[in-house]
Scaffold this motif. Structure first.
Motif, PDB file in Angstrom:
ATOM      1  N   LYS A 132     -34.727  18.719 -37.003  1.00  0.00           N
ATOM      2  CA  LYS A 132     -34.722  20.049 -37.624  1.00  0.00           C
ATOM      3  C   LYS A 132     -34.325  21.119 -36.616  1.00  0.00           C
ATOM      4  O   LYS A 132     -33.598  22.053 -36.948  1.00  0.00           O
ATOM      5  N   THR A 136     -31.096  23.408 -37.032  1.00  0.00           N
ATOM      6  CA  THR A 136     -31.306  24.860 -37.063  1.00  0.00           C
ATOM      7  C   THR A 136     -30.436  25.551 -36.024  1.00  0.00           C
ATOM      8  O   THR A 136     -29.831  26.601 -36.293  1.00  0.00           O
ATOM      9  N   ALA A 137     -30.329  24.974 -34.834  1.00  0.00           N
ATOM     10  CA  ALA A 137     -29.489  25.567 -33.784  1.00  0.00           C
ATOM     11  C   ALA A 137     -28.019  25.549 -34.188  1.00  0.00           C
ATOM     12  O   ALA A 137     -27.295  26.540 -33.976  1.00  0.00           O
ATOM     13  N   VAL A 139     -26.754  25.461 -37.297  1.00  0.00           N
ATOM     14  CA  VAL A 139     -26.557  26.423 -38.390  1.00  0.00           C
ATOM     15  C   VAL A 139     -26.572  27.847 -37.858  1.00  0.00           C
ATOM     16  O   VAL A 139     -25.773  28.691 -38.271  1.00  0.00           O
ATOM     17  N   HIS A 140     -27.456  28.133 -36.919  1.00  0.00           N
ATOM     18  CA  HIS A 140     -27.503  29.468 -36.334  1.00  0.00           C
ATOM     19  C   HIS A 140     -26.217  29.802 -35.616  1.00  0.00           C
ATOM     20  O   HIS A 140     -25.699  30.921 -35.727  1.00  0.00           O
ATOM     21  N   GLN A 141     -25.675  28.853 -34.871  1.00  0.00           N
ATOM     22  CA  GLN A 141     -24.418  29.105 -34.151  1.00  0.00           C
ATOM     23  C   GLN A 141     -23.237  29.271 -35.118  1.00  0.00           C
ATOM     24  O   GLN A 141     -22.351  30.079 -34.859  1.00  0.00           O
ATOM     25  N   PHE A 143     -23.345  30.383 -38.355  1.00  0.00           N
ATOM     26  CA  PHE A 143     -23.428  31.519 -39.259  1.00  0.00           C
ATOM     27  C   PHE A 143     -23.816  32.827 -38.593  1.00  0.00           C
ATOM     28  O   PHE A 143     -23.621  33.895 -39.171  1.00  0.00           O
ATOM     29  N   PHE A 144     -24.384  32.798 -37.422  1.00  0.00           N
ATOM     30  CA  PHE A 144     -24.804  34.043 -36.786  1.00  0.00           C
ATOM     31  C   PHE A 144     -24.100  34.176 -35.493  1.00  0.00           C
ATOM     32  O   PHE A 144     -24.116  34.702 -34.618  1.00  0.00           O
TER      33      PHE A 144
END
Length: 144
Positions: A132, A136-137, A139-141, A143-144
């Motif tokens: 997870k 999460t890392a 997806v963060h990279q 989309f953000f």
């Protein structure tokens, strides 16, 4: 000018008593939660060894209800009665709603953990749980 207290006397005995009482309350709450957590692990292991089937949603929701009941009891003991609770709920209604969303998602995650325990062995489940963080890392990279 009032006389200075002597070297071994305590002028705040009431404060010391409240501090000791608060310390013992915190320790007893901690030990209670620790005991419940250990019992939870042992019962889950016993159920898997004996092949007892149970509804994971019912187990998780009963845990959540137990947590709410314990939290209410602690609130009544430490902070006030039901009138104080009603006043705080009216005053902080939007905050309660905002905290309810992540609480519901955590409960859903707990239900899914029980469902996954039926399908995977504990080592695989732990590895998937650690993934997870990686997902999460990523997806963060992206989309953000």
């Amino acid at each position: 000018m009032p006389p200075a207290p002597s070297v071994g006397s305590s002028t705040n005995t009431n404060t010391d008593t409240n501090t000791n009482s608060n310390k013992w309350t915190r320790r007893s709450v901690y030990l209670s939660f620790l005991g419940l957590w250990i019992a939870y692990g042992l019962l889950n292991q016993l159920n898997s060894i004996r092949g007892i089937s149970f509804d994971p949603a019912a187990v998780v929701w009963s845990q959540e209800v137990l947590k709410i009941v314990l939290s209410l009891l602690l609130f009544f003991v430490q902070d006030g009665g039901p009138w104080r609770l009603a006043s705080d709920v009216r005053h902080h209604w939007s905050m309660i709603c905002w905290y309810g969303i992540p609480a519901g998602l955590y409960a859903l995650g707990d239900v899914l953990t029980y469902v996954n325990l039926r399908s995977f062995d504990p080592a695989t489940l732990h590895l998937l749980g650690e993934m997870k963080l990686v997902v999460t890392a990523i997806v963060h990279q992206l989309f953000f």
